[in-house]
Design a protein around this motif. Structure first.
Motif, mmCIF file in Angstrom:
data_model
loop_
_atom_site.group_PDB
_atom_site.id
_atom_site.type_symbol
_atom_site.label_atom_id
_atom_site.label_comp_id
_atom_site.label_asym_id
_atom_site.label_seq_id
_atom_site.Cartn_x
_atom_site.Cartn_y
_atom_site.Cartn_z
ATOM 1 N N GLN A 1 0.812 -1.225 0.000
ATOM 2 C CA GLN A 1 0.000 0.000 0.000
ATOM 3 C C GLN A 1 0.846 1.276 0.000
ATOM 4 O O GLN A 1 0.600 2.196 -0.758
ATOM 5 C CB GLN A 1 -0.934 0.010 1.222
ATOM 6 C CG GLN A 1 -1.917 -1.153 1.224
ATOM 7 C CD GLN A 1 -3.041 -0.922 2.209
ATOM 8 O OE1 GLN A 1 -4.092 -0.383 1.876
ATOM 9 N NE2 GLN A 1 -2.828 -1.342 3.444
ATOM 10 N N ASN A 2 1.785 1.359 0.900
ATOM 11 C CA ASN A 2 2.646 2.551 1.023
ATOM 12 C C ASN A 2 4.078 2.047 1.176
ATOM 13 O O ASN A 2 4.563 1.832 2.282
ATOM 14 C CB ASN A 2 2.239 3.401 2.231
ATOM 15 C CG ASN A 2 0.795 3.869 2.127
ATOM 16 O OD1 ASN A 2 -0.094 3.301 2.773
ATOM 17 N ND2 ASN A 2 0.531 4.848 1.294
ATOM 18 N N ASP B 1 1.819 7.258 -8.067
ATOM 19 C CA ASP B 1 0.417 7.677 -8.235
ATOM 20 C C ASP B 1 -0.276 6.853 -9.321
ATOM 21 O O ASP B 1 -1.445 6.478 -9.175
ATOM 22 C CB ASP B 1 0.349 9.160 -8.589
ATOM 23 C CG ASP B 1 0.899 10.053 -7.482
ATOM 24 O OD1 ASP B 1 0.940 9.599 -6.320
ATOM 25 O OD2 ASP B 1 1.280 11.199 -7.791
ATOM 26 N N GLY C 1 -2.007 3.579 -8.542
ATOM 27 C CA GLY C 1 -3.223 3.591 -7.735
ATOM 28 C C GLY C 1 -4.393 2.888 -8.391
ATOM 29 O O GLY C 1 -5.304 2.415 -7.698
ATOM 30 N N GLU C 2 -4.385 2.789 -9.712
ATOM 31 C CA GLU C 2 -5.496 2.111 -10.398
ATOM 32 C C GLU C 2 -5.572 0.629 -10.021
ATOM 33 O O GLU C 2 -6.594 -0.011 -10.263
ATOM 34 C CB GLU C 2 -5.380 2.256 -11.914
ATOM 35 C CG GLU C 2 -4.250 1.466 -12.544
ATOM 36 C CD GLU C 2 -4.326 1.438 -14.075
ATOM 37 O OE1 GLU C 2 -5.059 0.590 -14.600
ATOM 38 O OE2 GLU C 2 -3.652 2.249 -14.731
ATOM 39 N N SER D 1 -5.361 -0.516 -6.964
ATOM 40 C CA SER D 1 -5.885 -0.687 -5.604
ATOM 41 C C SER D 1 -7.106 -1.598 -5.663
ATOM 42 O O SER D 1 -7.997 -1.418 -6.499
ATOM 43 C CB SER D 1 -6.298 0.671 -5.021
ATOM 44 O OG SER D 1 -5.182 1.538 -4.928
ATOM 45 N N THR E 1 -5.036 -0.150 -0.695
ATOM 46 C CA THR E 1 -5.004 1.137 -1.390
ATOM 47 C C THR E 1 -3.554 1.508 -1.644
ATOM 48 O O THR E 1 -2.791 1.756 -0.706
ATOM 49 C CB THR E 1 -5.687 2.232 -0.550
ATOM 50 O OG1 THR E 1 -7.037 1.819 -0.282
ATOM 51 C CG2 THR E 1 -5.700 3.553 -1.304
ATOM 52 N N GLY F 1 -0.649 3.775 -2.511
ATOM 53 C CA GLY F 1 -0.342 5.202 -2.460
ATOM 54 C C GLY F 1 1.147 5.421 -2.253
ATOM 55 O O GLY F 1 1.950 4.484 -2.336
#
Ligand SMILES: [Zn+2]
Length: 249
Positions: A39-40, A78, A81-82, A84, A89, A91
């Motif tokens: 996610q991150n 960025d 992100g599609e 996710s 999610t 990011g």
């Protein structure tokens, strides 16, 4: 069919040689396979070998660090992100640290199993931070060191790869790309960041290879667009496949 699936799932995704990269067949499409996503992302750079302590390698290591500081909060992240889904999610992330490991130093040829052992030993000793669900260790080996993976050799069959250890430790490996199969023809740093952006995008969208976003015919997000590049800020990065755009972007 089961054998085919089994073999596919056991092949570690690699960055192919530049000469081996071919345009993907028509209609690539990544599909989600139910596994974890990152996610991150939390990147930790591991420069393996005392060579990294001295110029010019130390200058490259500094540039690699600057690249990761930039890229983890860049448009490259960025655009992922599609992908996710399933509560994940995707990011922006961070570079949490870098280190040079000199004990042990790498031998002239190191196998993937040596790299897995290194990571596990350094985590156990506390020399590397323990991983969490967002951690990806990027291991860089110096010029002149050959990395082997399942019988294949860096600069002969591949330029980099990413994988997992027991679904718990996510990592990427980048042999030094100063060879005809892996150089972009420009500065070494350009090939390094090109390959790093490929592996980073794949590690985020498919951290356990084949269990995240994958295309049975074309592989992972970076494989579909291998060696197609663009500039982001001052850095050369690879295009990545977008299902939404139906193109490498
Ligand atoms: Zn790949």
């Amino acid at each position: 069919m089961l054998n085919t699936l089994f073999e596919t799932m056991n092949i570690v995704p690699t960055v192919p040689l530049r000469s081996a990269a071919a345009p993907a067949p028509a209609a690539p499409q990544l599909t989600y396979r139910g596994g974890p996503l990152i996610q991150n992302v939390n990147v930790f750079c591991v420069f393996w070998g005392s060579d990294w302590q001295n110029s010019p390698a130390s200058d490259i290591a500094t540039q690699v660090t600057q690249f990761f500081q930039y890229i983890v909060t860049s448009p490259l992240i960025d655009q992922l992100g599609e992908y996710s889904t399933n509560g994940y999610t995707i990011g922006q992330g961070q570079l949490s640290g870098t280190t040079v490991i000199t004990n042990p130093d790498p031998s002239s040829t190191v196998d993937d199993s040596d790299i897995q052992n290194l990571l596990q030993n350094q985590i156990t000793s506390g020399a590397l931070p323990a991983p969490d669900a967002n951690t990806v260790y990027f291991v860089f080996t110096p010029s002149g060191i050959t990395v082997t993976l399942q019988g294949s050799s860096s600069c002969q069959q591949f330029c980099g790869y990413h994988d997992d250890i027991n679904g718990q430790i996510f990592y990427a490996v980048q042999p030094y790309p100063d060879c005809s199969g892996c150089s972009t023809g420009g500065a070494d740093i350009d090939a390094i960041t090109e390959i790093a952006s490929h592996e980073l995008s794949e590690a985020i969208t498919d951290p356990i290879p084949g269990q995240g976003w994958y295309d049975d015919s074309n592989g992972e997000i970076g494989d579909i667009c291998a060696w197609q590049t663009k500039m982001l800020d001052q850095w050369t990065v690879q295009l990545e496949w977008s299902n939404n755009a139906n193109a490498c972007v």
